[in-house]
Design a protein around this motif. Structure first.
Motif, PDB file in Angstrom:
ATOM      1  N   PRO A 240     -57.040  68.638  33.865  1.00 45.60           N
ATOM      2  CA  PRO A 240     -56.584  67.397  32.896  1.00 45.60           C
ATOM      3  C   PRO A 240     -56.985  66.159  33.325  1.00 45.60           C
ATOM      4  N   ILE A 241     -57.147  65.751  34.528  1.00 41.05           N
ATOM      5  CA  ILE A 241     -57.595  64.349  35.169  1.00 41.05           C
ATOM      6  C   ILE A 241     -58.978  64.483  34.811  1.00 41.05           C
ATOM      7  N   ALA A 242     -59.728  65.337  34.957  1.00 40.60           N
ATOM      8  CA  ALA A 242     -61.440  65.262  34.662  1.00 40.60           C
ATOM      9  C   ALA A 242     -61.891  65.177  33.374  1.00 40.60           C
ATOM     10  N   HIS A 243     -60.790  65.697  32.436  1.00 42.92           N
ATOM     11  CA  HIS A 243     -60.860  65.503  30.922  1.00 42.92           C
ATOM     12  C   HIS A 243     -60.844  64.089  30.636  1.00 42.92           C
ATOM     13  N   GLU A 244     -59.800  63.252  31.154  1.00 45.49           N
ATOM     14  CA  GLU A 244     -59.482  61.956  30.905  1.00 45.49           C
ATOM     15  C   GLU A 244     -60.807  60.996  31.264  1.00 45.49           C
ATOM     16  N   PHE A 245     -61.581  61.359  32.098  1.00 49.01           N
ATOM     17  CA  PHE A 245     -62.759  60.571  32.626  1.00 49.01           C
ATOM     18  C   PHE A 245     -64.069  61.231  31.989  1.00 49.01           C
ATOM     19  N   ARG A 246     -63.940  62.213  31.600  1.00 45.63           N
ATOM     20  CA  ARG A 246     -65.005  62.743  30.881  1.00 45.63           C
ATOM     21  C   ARG A 246     -65.309  62.424  29.384  1.00 45.63           C
ATOM     22  N   GLU A 247     -64.457  62.316  28.653  1.00 42.42           N
ATOM     23  CA  GLU A 247     -64.445  62.197  27.114  1.00 42.42           C
ATOM     24  C   GLU A 247     -64.578  60.574  26.972  1.00 42.42           C
ATOM     25  N   PRO A 248     -65.428  60.056  26.283  1.00 37.75           N
ATOM     26  CA  PRO A 248     -66.057  58.756  26.274  1.00 37.75           C
ATOM     27  C   PRO A 248     -64.920  57.523  26.068  1.00 37.75           C
ATOM     28  N   MET A 249     -63.918  58.087  25.115  1.00 35.67           N
ATOM     29  CA  MET A 249     -62.993  56.920  24.953  1.00 35.67           C
ATOM     30  C   MET A 249     -61.789  57.188  26.091  1.00 35.67           C
ATOM     31  N   GLY A 250     -61.641  58.285  26.491  1.00 33.67           N
ATOM     32  CA  GLY A 250     -60.843  58.402  27.669  1.00 33.67           C
ATOM     33  C   GLY A 250     -61.141  57.621  29.041  1.00 33.67           C
ATOM     34  N   PHE A 251     -62.589  57.576  29.155  1.00 30.93           N
ATOM     35  CA  PHE A 251     -63.356  56.963  30.181  1.00 30.93           C
ATOM     36  C   PHE A 251     -63.054  55.313  30.136  1.00 30.93           C
ATOM     37  N   ILE A 252     -63.382  54.921  28.620  1.00 28.54           N
ATOM     38  CA  ILE A 252     -63.201  53.542  28.384  1.00 28.54           C
ATOM     39  C   ILE A 252     -61.649  53.269  28.682  1.00 28.54           C
ATOM     40  N   HIS A 253     -60.592  54.111  28.049  1.00 25.13           N
ATOM     41  CA  HIS A 253     -59.133  53.598  28.073  1.00 25.13           C
ATOM     42  C   HIS A 253     -58.787  53.522  29.612  1.00 25.13           C
ATOM     43  N   ASN A 254     -59.378  54.352  30.488  1.00 25.19           N
ATOM     44  CA  ASN A 254     -58.866  54.503  31.663  1.00 25.19           C
ATOM     45  C   ASN A 254     -59.736  53.728  32.925  1.00 25.19           C
ATOM     46  N   LEU A 255     -60.558  52.895  32.542  1.00 21.82           N
ATOM     47  CA  LEU A 255     -61.327  51.686  33.410  1.00 21.82           C
ATOM     48  C   LEU A 255     -60.269  51.074  34.232  1.00 21.82           C
ATOM     49  N   THR A 256     -60.380  51.001  35.433  1.00 19.00           N
ATOM     50  CA  THR A 256     -59.674  50.227  36.486  1.00 19.00           C
ATOM     51  C   THR A 256     -58.075  51.136  36.660  1.00 19.00           C
ATOM     52  N   ASN A 257     -58.038  52.503  36.337  1.00 19.57           N
ATOM     53  CA  ASN A 257     -56.966  53.044  36.271  1.00 19.57           C
ATOM     54  C   ASN A 257     -57.021  54.469  37.035  1.00 19.57           C
ATOM     55  N   ILE A 258     -57.983  54.551  37.640  1.00 18.02           N
ATOM     56  CA  ILE A 258     -58.136  56.003  38.583  1.00 18.02           C
ATOM     57  C   ILE A 258     -57.328  56.069  39.516  1.00 18.02           C
ATOM     58  N   GLY A 259     -56.684  54.966  39.978  1.00 25.12           N
ATOM     59  CA  GLY A 259     -55.872  54.786  41.283  1.00 25.12           C
ATOM     60  C   GLY A 259     -54.191  55.681  40.655  1.00 25.12           C
ATOM     61  N   GLN A 260     -54.254  55.279  39.377  1.00 23.17           N
ATOM     62  CA  GLN A 260     -52.687  55.945  38.895  1.00 23.17           C
ATOM     63  C   GLN A 260     -52.896  57.621  38.883  1.00 23.17           C
ATOM     64  N   TYR A 261     -53.915  58.010  38.404  1.00 26.48           N
ATOM     65  CA  TYR A 261     -54.269  59.462  38.555  1.00 26.48           C
ATOM     66  C   TYR A 261     -54.063  60.174  39.763  1.00 26.48           C
ATOM     67  N   CYS A 262     -54.634  59.313  40.786  1.00 29.58           N
ATOM     68  CA  CYS A 262     -54.717  59.660  42.034  1.00 29.58           C
ATOM     69  C   CYS A 262     -53.202  59.972  42.945  1.00 29.58           C
ATOM     70  N   ARG A 263     -52.615  58.871  42.601  1.00 28.09           N
ATOM     71  CA  ARG A 263     -50.893  58.726  42.778  1.00 28.09           C
ATOM     72  C   ARG A 263     -50.239  59.774  42.153  1.00 28.09           C
ATOM     73  N   TYR A 264     -50.558  60.215  40.870  1.00 25.71           N
ATOM     74  CA  TYR A 264     -49.823  60.903  40.125  1.00 25.71           C
ATOM     75  C   TYR A 264     -50.087  62.670  40.842  1.00 25.71           C
ATOM     76  N   LEU A 265     -51.018  62.628  41.220  1.00 27.23           N
ATOM     77  CA  LEU A 265     -51.484  63.845  41.714  1.00 27.23           C
ATOM     78  C   LEU A 265     -50.928  64.156  43.367  1.00 27.23           C
ATOM     79  N   LEU A 266     -50.959  63.114  44.042  1.00 27.80           N
ATOM     80  CA  LEU A 266     -50.393  63.082  45.472  1.00 27.80           C
ATOM     81  C   LEU A 266     -48.823  63.139  45.262  1.00 27.80           C
TER      82      LEU A 266
END
Length: 435
Positions: A240-266
């Motif tokens: 699910p996290i990979a999908h967010e950054f693989r999809e073009p619009m998801g990548f654009i919307h999530n720029l500067t936000n990968i840290g929140q996904y890592c924190r969610y996972l941990l």
């Protein structure tokens, strides 16, 4: 004649005064526009993290404020706002950026993402210039900053028990089984395959006897493995996290936000006593920027939250992980891979890399025969290739166990035994998968 010359001079002076007034007006307009943008930025960044709708009145409020101010007030406001930019970056990095989401992070609005990028750019550039200067400096002296120095520089543990455990694991390394994991973004799920292999062959009790070390996202996997989290629980949250950054619009919307996904996972996977399980047994590589960029190996945490904050510091990329900068342990930190991308505590450690370069630069022992291209560090491969990478890590590890080095590794864990095999199949029911 004299009167005509005087009249001509007066006309010229009048034209000059008009040009000065026009230039001043244009300057005030430019100052006004800049002030509007900066004030709007500050107002936007004060948005609540709960995901409320964007308030369109923010722009009109900022515009009205600036238009009602005279030029002197506008200049003073600019100075204040520039100071607030740095102050806000510090406050943001020590408060909002450290929140651990309890649900799958939401995509940001495009405007908010654009403002975050604009907010992050100056500070990210400053950090990059600082690190680049010292990389060139040490390279010219023949002591590359990126190449780790032995013995590693460890942060001394505060408690006597943890310091004793650290010394035992590092000074008596030949008595322990060591696994070191390099960084590599979304390519590092090869490491997860290695962890699958460890659990399959040595079980939960065997994994508890392994010393883990990691840098960047390798630090995240090392901490999860050191806490003995089931590998299939980790894996089912990755697609699910990979999908967010693989999809073009998801990548654009999530720029500067990968840290929140890592924190969610941990936050979702780490047990409440994760810091106690990792103390003195998990070693994470972080780069501290002051007084000059240098590497430190961390092996003690006073709480679960402190452990999560440390893992994010170990993988922090300015402007990518979150806007601003990363403050941890009274210093500004960046990705540990800058100064030590494969922390190895003993010459007999199983050093896991991701391509041929890791063999040349870091003396990796295990790496994928079909490595993913480096573009997949930031843009994930599709689910088929991600699954293949995990499966390859598991199979490569089991093949390595049949080598003399693998047999010696197994002997430190009281022999190789078959345990319950974990599934690598993708679970489509996990949160965030169908978003």
């Amino acid at each position: 004649m004299t009167l005509a010359r005087l009249t001509f001079r007066e006309r010229e002076k009048e034209r000059e005064r008009e040009r000065t007034r026009d230039n001043g007006a244009r300057g005030e307009e430019e100052e006004e526009d800049t002030a509007v943008i900066l004030l709007l930025l500050i107002l936007i960044m004060r948005r609540n993290d709960d995901g409320g709708d964007f308030d369109a009145s923010l722009y009109s409020r900022a515009k009205a404020f600036v238009q009602n101010a005279d030029s002197t007030t506008t200049r003073n406001t600019l100075v204040i706002l520039l100071s607030l930019h740095v102050l806000h970056a510090y406050v943001f990095s020590t408060t909002r950026a450290r929140k651990n989401p309890i649900s799958f992070p939401k995509r940001r609005y495009v405007l908010e993402t654009a403002l975050n990028v604009a907010f992050a750019f100056p500070l990210a550039t400053a950090q990059a210039i600082w690190v680049l200067f010292w990389i060139i400096f040490w390279q010219l002296l023949g002591k590359p900053l990126w190449k780790p120095r032995f013995p590693h520089r460890f942060k001394k543990n505060a408690t006597r028990v943890n310091e004793k455990k650290r010394r035992d694991k590092t000074e008596n390394g030949k008595d322990h089984a060591h696994v070191s994991l390099c960084g590599g973004g979304f390519r590092t799920w090869y490491h997860l395959g290695v962890y699958f292999g460890l659990r399959d062959n040595f079980g939960e009790t065997g994994v508890d006897d392994i010393v883990f070390a990691g840098a960047s996202i390798g630090a995240l996997v090392a901490a999860l493995a050191g806490s003995n989290v089931k590998p299939e629980e980790i894996w089912k949250n990755i697609p699910p996290i990979a999908h967010e950054f693989r999809e073009p619009m998801g990548f654009i919307h999530n720029l500067t936000n990968i840290g929140q996904y890592c924190r969610y996972l941990l936050n979702k996977l780490l047990p409440e006593d994760a810091h106690k399980r990792c103390n003195g047994r998990v070693f994470l590589s972080v780069t501290k920027l002051f007084p000059t960029p240098h590497n430190v190996i961390i092996s003690e945490w006073h709480s679960r939250k402190d452990l999560i904050d440390c893992i994010l510091a170990c993988g922090y990329i300015p402007g990518w992980t979150w806007p601003g900068f990363c403050v941890w342990d009274n210093n500004i930190c960046v990705d540990g891979g800058v100064t030590n991308n494969l922390p190895s505590l003993h010459e007999n450690a199983l050093r896991v890399g991701l391509d041929d370069d890791d063999v040349k630069s870091w003396n990796a022992v295990l790496f994928p025969s079909e490595a993913l291209p480096r573009i997949n560090t930031f843009i994930p491969a599709d689910d088929i290739h991600l699954t293949a990478m995990v499966d390859e890590g598991k199979n490569d590890f089991e093949d390595w166990l049949d080598t003399p080095a693998g047999v010696e590794f197994a002997s430190r864990l009281h022999g190789r035994k078959r345990h319950r095999r974990y599934s690598i199949e993708i679970d489509p029911n996990v949160e965030g998968f169908h978003r």
